[in-house]
Design a protein around this motif. Structure first.
Motif, short mmCIF file in Angstrom:
data_model
loop_
_atom_site.label_atom_id
_atom_site.label_comp_id
_atom_site.label_asym_id
_atom_site.label_seq_id
_atom_site.Cartn_x
_atom_site.Cartn_y
_atom_site.Cartn_z
N ILE A 2 47.67 39.84 39.46
CA ILE A 2 46.26 39.98 39.81
C ILE A 2 46.17 39.95 41.33
CG2 ILE A 2 43.98 38.92 39.74
CD1 ILE A 2 44.56 38.12 36.87
N GLU A 4 43.27 40.72 43.34
CA GLU A 4 42.04 40.12 43.88
C GLU A 4 40.95 40.17 42.82
OE1 GLU A 4 39.72 42.28 46.85
OE2 GLU A 4 40.80 44.11 46.34
N THR A 5 39.99 39.30 43.00
CA THR A 5 38.77 39.34 42.19
C THR A 5 37.59 39.25 43.14
OG1 THR A 5 38.77 36.94 41.89
CG2 THR A 5 39.82 38.24 40.16
N LEU A 26 32.53 40.00 37.31
CA LEU A 26 33.66 39.88 38.23
C LEU A 26 34.58 41.07 38.06
CD1 LEU A 26 34.69 36.12 37.82
CD2 LEU A 26 33.36 37.15 39.66
N CYS A 28 38.24 42.44 38.52
CA CYS A 28 39.59 41.86 38.58
C CYS A 28 40.59 42.99 38.81
CB CYS A 28 39.88 41.13 37.28
SG CYS A 28 41.50 40.38 37.21
N VAL A 55 44.47 40.98 30.90
CA VAL A 55 43.56 40.15 31.70
C VAL A 55 42.99 39.03 30.85
CG1 VAL A 55 41.36 40.16 32.95
CG2 VAL A 55 43.07 41.93 33.41
N VAL A 59 42.89 35.12 31.91
CA VAL A 59 41.58 34.46 32.01
C VAL A 59 41.49 33.31 31.01
CG1 VAL A 59 39.09 34.77 31.66
CG2 VAL A 59 40.39 36.47 32.97
N VAL A 97 34.52 39.81 32.99
CA VAL A 97 35.62 40.10 33.90
C VAL A 97 36.08 41.52 33.59
CG1 VAL A 97 37.90 39.41 34.69
CG2 VAL A 97 36.28 37.67 33.88
N PRO A 99 38.57 44.45 34.17
CA PRO A 99 39.88 44.78 34.73
C PRO A 99 39.81 46.10 35.49
CG PRO A 99 39.99 44.56 32.32
CD PRO A 99 38.56 44.52 32.72
#
Length: 186
Positions: A2, A4-5, A26, A28, A55, A59, A97, A99
């Motif tokens: 990963i 960055e988020t 978010l 991701c 992901v 998570v 989230v 991806p």
């Protein structure tokens, strides 16, 4: 794997219509070429399901370590996080989230629900920074009146006959386009 988020969506653009905030989005960004990428993810072209599942695993592990009662689910285009106050008692916030795989700067590829005749899910291009930047610029040019207008229109949209006429994101685009057109016609 990963990279960055970062937060996207109406909350980050200050166009959310409800308070307290009910959903936070978010982004991701993952590196599918990284050595620690899960083995079930096709490199360099993962499927939407592979991205979402990979992901989801990350998570879920992170969320469960801090909030064991939270629910973490694979959704059609994202991973949903549903914090709970206790068993089967949801909080008033959810987290989506999304991806994403880097494409060509500033574009990303994100999962999309199947709308094609063949029924296959696919990755589509997205530039989450563009709309935020454009809204911010148009809001400044309007004397800080655009974002309150967007929130008002989204509230009206949500309360109209107890159902939305159009999606909130499309309402933002409609208000942005109208503001831009008005500025150009003056």
């Amino acid at each position: 794997w990963i990279k960055e988020t970062f937060q996207i969506g109406s909350y980050s653009r200050k166009t959310f219509a409800k308070f307290p905030k009910h959903d936070i989005d978010l982004f991701c960004v993952v590196d599918v070429q990284h050595p620690s990428t899960p083995s079930h993810v096709d490199k360099p072209d993962p499927t939407p399901k592979q991205l979402i599942r990979a992901v989801h695993t990350v998570v879920q592990k992170a969320v469960q370590a801090k909030h064991p009662s939270a629910l973490v689910n694979c959704q059609t285009h994202s991973v949903g996080v549903f914090p709970t106050k206790g068993p089967h008692e949801p909080e008033h916030v959810t987290i989506d989230v999304i991806p994403a795989v880097e494409h060509h700067d500033p574009m990303f590829k994100i999962p999309e629900r199947s709308k094609r005749k063949d029924g296959q899910d696919r990755l589509i291009l997205s530039n989450p920074h563009a709309i935020a930047t454009e809204l911010k610029e148009q809001d400044a040019l309007s004397g800080r009146k655009l974002l309150p207008l967007v929130r008002l229109m989204k509230t009206w949209n949500q309360k109209t006959q107890n159902k939305k006429i159009i999606k909130n994101f499309h309402m933002e685009l409609l208000c942005y386009s109208a503001a831009k057109e008005i500025r150009h016609s003056q």
